[in-house]
Design a protein around this motif. Sequence first.
Motif, PDB file in Angstrom:
ATOM      1  N   THR A 115       0.785  -0.971  -0.068  1.00  0.00           N
ATOM      2  CA  THR A 115       0.156  -0.161   0.256  1.00  0.00           C
ATOM      3  C   THR A 115       0.614   1.127  -0.030  1.00  0.00           C
ATOM      4  OG1 THR A 115      -1.704  -1.387   1.144  1.00  0.00           O
ATOM      5  CG2 THR A 115      -1.754   1.310   1.374  1.00  0.00           C
ATOM      6  N   VAL A 116       0.663   2.137  -0.954  1.00  0.00           N
ATOM      7  CA  VAL A 116       1.431   3.307  -1.169  1.00  0.00           C
ATOM      8  C   VAL A 116       0.454   4.626  -1.430  1.00  0.00           C
ATOM      9  CG1 VAL A 116       3.799   1.936  -2.069  1.00  0.00           C
ATOM     10  CG2 VAL A 116       1.832   3.019  -3.512  1.00  0.00           C
ATOM     11  N   ALA A 117       1.198   5.669  -1.365  1.00  0.00           N
ATOM     12  CA  ALA A 117       0.276   6.951  -1.496  1.00  0.00           C
ATOM     13  C   ALA A 117       0.208   7.033  -3.105  1.00  0.00           C
ATOM     14  CB  ALA A 117       1.229   8.110  -1.126  1.00  0.00           C
ATOM     15  N   VAL A 118      -0.870   7.710  -3.531  1.00  0.00           N
ATOM     16  CA  VAL A 118      -1.369   7.611  -4.949  1.00  0.00           C
ATOM     17  C   VAL A 118      -0.122   8.338  -5.439  1.00  0.00           C
ATOM     18  CG1 VAL A 118      -2.992   8.669  -6.321  1.00  0.00           C
ATOM     19  CG2 VAL A 118      -3.803   7.627  -4.396  1.00  0.00           C
ATOM     20  N   ASP A 119       0.267   9.290  -5.038  1.00  0.00           N
ATOM     21  CA  ASP A 119       1.359  10.267  -5.710  1.00  0.00           C
ATOM     22  C   ASP A 119       2.823   9.803  -5.281  1.00  0.00           C
ATOM     23  OD1 ASP A 119       1.280  11.107  -3.167  1.00  0.00           O
ATOM     24  OD2 ASP A 119       1.089  13.149  -3.380  1.00  0.00           O
ATOM     25  N   ALA A 120       3.122   8.462  -4.781  1.00  0.00           N
ATOM     26  CA  ALA A 120       4.305   8.019  -4.394  1.00  0.00           C
ATOM     27  C   ALA A 120       5.193   8.025  -5.643  1.00  0.00           C
ATOM     28  CB  ALA A 120       4.166   6.575  -3.789  1.00  0.00           C
ATOM     29  N   THR A 121       6.415   8.303  -5.393  1.00  0.00           N
ATOM     30  CA  THR A 121       7.365   8.271  -6.566  1.00  0.00           C
ATOM     31  C   THR A 121       7.557   6.702  -6.935  1.00  0.00           C
ATOM     32  OG1 THR A 121       9.352   8.385  -5.095  1.00  0.00           O
ATOM     33  CG2 THR A 121       8.372  10.395  -5.621  1.00  0.00           C
ATOM     34  N   ARG A 122       8.356   6.760  -8.164  1.00  0.00           N
ATOM     35  CA  ARG A 122       8.775   5.260  -8.530  1.00  0.00           C
ATOM     36  C   ARG A 122       9.763   4.922  -7.655  1.00  0.00           C
ATOM     37  NH1 ARG A 122       8.932   2.795 -13.591  1.00  0.00           N
ATOM     38  NH2 ARG A 122      10.779   1.074 -13.742  1.00  0.00           N
ATOM     39  N   ASP A 123      10.766   5.396  -7.072  1.00  0.00           N
ATOM     40  CA  ASP A 123      11.779   5.003  -6.266  1.00  0.00           C
ATOM     41  C   ASP A 123      10.925   4.482  -5.048  1.00  0.00           C
ATOM     42  OD1 ASP A 123      13.679   5.719  -7.993  1.00  0.00           O
ATOM     43  OD2 ASP A 123      14.221   7.513  -6.948  1.00  0.00           O
ATOM     44  N   ALA A 124       9.929   5.293  -4.241  1.00  0.00           N
ATOM     45  CA  ALA A 124       9.387   4.937  -3.163  1.00  0.00           C
ATOM     46  C   ALA A 124       8.609   3.604  -3.506  1.00  0.00           C
ATOM     47  CB  ALA A 124       8.358   5.830  -2.942  1.00  0.00           C
ATOM     48  N   ILE A 125       7.859   3.361  -4.590  1.00  0.00           N
ATOM     49  CA  ILE A 125       7.199   2.174  -4.969  1.00  0.00           C
ATOM     50  C   ILE A 125       8.075   0.856  -5.038  1.00  0.00           C
ATOM     51  CG2 ILE A 125       5.872   1.246  -6.493  1.00  0.00           C
ATOM     52  CD1 ILE A 125       4.736   3.908  -7.296  1.00  0.00           C
ATOM     53  N   GLU A 126       9.233   1.280  -5.724  1.00  0.00           N
ATOM     54  CA  GLU A 126      10.337   0.171  -5.696  1.00  0.00           C
ATOM     55  C   GLU A 126      10.912  -0.391  -4.454  1.00  0.00           C
ATOM     56  OE1 GLU A 126      13.257   1.051  -8.429  1.00  0.00           O
ATOM     57  OE2 GLU A 126      12.177   1.249 -10.362  1.00  0.00           O
ATOM     58  N   ALA A 127      11.011   0.585  -3.477  1.00  0.00           N
ATOM     59  CA  ALA A 127      11.604   0.194  -2.130  1.00  0.00           C
ATOM     60  C   ALA A 127      10.478  -0.527  -1.272  1.00  0.00           C
ATOM     61  CB  ALA A 127      12.102   1.661  -1.537  1.00  0.00           C
ATOM     62  N   ALA A 128       9.106  -0.035  -1.458  1.00  0.00           N
ATOM     63  CA  ALA A 128       8.285  -0.735  -0.842  1.00  0.00           C
ATOM     64  C   ALA A 128       8.061  -2.175  -1.170  1.00  0.00           C
ATOM     65  CB  ALA A 128       6.938  -0.016  -0.891  1.00  0.00           C
ATOM     66  N   ALA A 129       8.277  -2.139  -2.715  1.00  0.00           N
ATOM     67  CA  ALA A 129       7.808  -3.637  -3.207  1.00  0.00           C
ATOM     68  C   ALA A 129       8.938  -4.517  -2.586  1.00  0.00           C
ATOM     69  CB  ALA A 129       7.700  -3.544  -4.560  1.00  0.00           C
ATOM     70  N   LEU A 130      10.479  -4.228  -2.716  1.00  0.00           N
ATOM     71  CA  LEU A 130      11.398  -4.979  -2.408  1.00  0.00           C
ATOM     72  C   LEU A 130      11.426  -5.311  -0.881  1.00  0.00           C
ATOM     73  CD1 LEU A 130      14.281  -3.243  -4.635  1.00  0.00           C
ATOM     74  CD2 LEU A 130      13.194  -5.659  -4.771  1.00  0.00           C
ATOM     75  N   ALA A 131      11.091  -4.494  -0.075  1.00  0.00           N
ATOM     76  CA  ALA A 131      10.860  -4.682   1.429  1.00  0.00           C
ATOM     77  C   ALA A 131       9.754  -5.412   1.783  1.00  0.00           C
ATOM     78  CB  ALA A 131      10.718  -3.248   1.963  1.00  0.00           C
ATOM     79  N   GLU A 132       8.783  -5.890   1.182  1.00  0.00           N
ATOM     80  CA  GLU A 132       7.728  -6.655   1.222  1.00  0.00           C
ATOM     81  C   GLU A 132       8.191  -7.899   1.770  1.00  0.00           C
ATOM     82  OE1 GLU A 132       4.106  -8.900   1.759  1.00  0.00           O
ATOM     83  OE2 GLU A 132       5.669  -9.212   0.078  1.00  0.00           O
TER      84      GLU A 132
END
Length: 538
Positions: free
Chosen positions: A493-510
């Motif tokens: 779950t990420v913010a709607v306006d999350a940056t690409r880097d933030a999304i990648e980081a959240a995915a790799l940390a799942e």
Amino acid sequence: VLTGYGTGAIMAVPAHDDRDHEFATVFGLPIHEVVSGGDDVQNAAYTGDGVLVNSTNDRGLSLDGKTKAEAIEATIAWLAEQGVGEEKIQYKLRDWLFARQRYWGEPFPIVYDADGVAHALPESMLPVELPEVEDYKPVSFDPDDASTEPQPPLAKAKAWVEVRLDLGDGEQTYWRDTNVMPQWAGSSWYQLRYIDPTNSDALVDIENEKYWTGPREGMPSGGVDLYVGGVEHAVLHLLYSRFWHKVLFDLGHVSSYEPYHRLYNQGYIQAYAYTDARGVYVPAAEVEEKDGRFFYNGEEVNQEYGKMGKSLKNAVSPDEICDNYGADTLRVYEMSMGPLDTSRPWATKDVVGAQRFLQRAWRLAVDEATGDAAVADTALTDDDNRALHRTVAGVRDDYANLRDNTAVAKLIEYVNYLTKAYAGASVPRDAVEPLALMLAPVAPHIAEEMWTRLGHEGSLAHADFPTFGEKWLVDDSVELPVQVMGKVRGRITVAVDATRDAIEAAALAEPNVVAHTEGKNIVKIIVVPGKMVNIVAK
């Protein structure tokens, strides 16, 4: 050959009318082609378009080479030039059953003199009211008495039928018409009477009519905004109503020249019907089912599906449903069965679902033990606001577009949310009061009672309908599936306006993603904004 057109008789154009061609062939009449373009008209009539031939007279009118439309226009112009005719549009409204031989109905404001001549009653003698009668049975016909004949019920009211009146030629004896108008006479203008129901001097005060149904912005013709009726109304009732209204407009009694602005045809309520071996319908309520077969009085019957009504003997009494479940339950069930403009299947066993929904809505507002308001004066959470404002936005749009079924679905979803979110606790007042207002169009009685129990003195009909804030219609976070080598291994779950880097980081940390990528080389991370994340690893 008759002078009236459209009566079923021939109109003497054998080359271009099938009935005329058959008539001419049987009786050996000449068949002259006047519209070219088809096969030999001696063998069959040509009824399509074409240009005129053999259409020149000895008085200077030549239509040869013209199309049908051009020929009609030229003929009218020629007749006007000759001084023997003029262009005119003539409307016909034919109904050979306007008179009804029964008691109920509007009496005709007509009387007949001793010679059988009809006389219209002056306005001072209107309205003509029905007399009190002992019974409504027609006058019986005696087959043994040649002097008797069947007569309507009003024929028995001798004192009403035979009257002494002065219609301008001195007092004379007149006889009233014992037939009455059909029900569509009154139904053609009843909407106008609603506007001014207590006016004893006029059909409707013109100022009241202008206010409610007169011409206005977007509706230059005026009329009632919306007419909801079955498709069977479209051919006769609405035709008569339009004819009636235009007469009233021509006479200056109304300012609108159309009775209705928009027609919406609702669908039928359908139900199972049953026929016996003769094909005769039997009462559906008395049919028993045994092992997938159906029986009436011990005899097997056939099941079919059709419009609910008396003719198919499959009607369900609204009174019975109201007695068992309540009027609001019936309304909610009917509105939630499906789109308003389609036919929908009735199932009595499903009515209880609508009742349970209303019971849950009631418990959100009222303490069942005390009967007092059960709400709390607490603030709404962000989740509450999102649920409320999205429901308001959806319900407003659904009601405006007559999607009552989806409006009910949204209200059910909202009630379920509040019931779950506040299990064992009081629901905020600001979440329940809008619910009562949104519920009112489909369940007015329980909604009014909820409104009163919540402490309001006036009717909710005078309260503003809820509005919504745009910011609550937009998600501030989004859930994305995370794939590893094409297979979903986790969700983030990420913010709607999350940056690409933030999304990648959240995915790799799942955690589950980590388990499937640990020790592997991350070759590529594909981010589809708002949709998914795909990790390619070796």
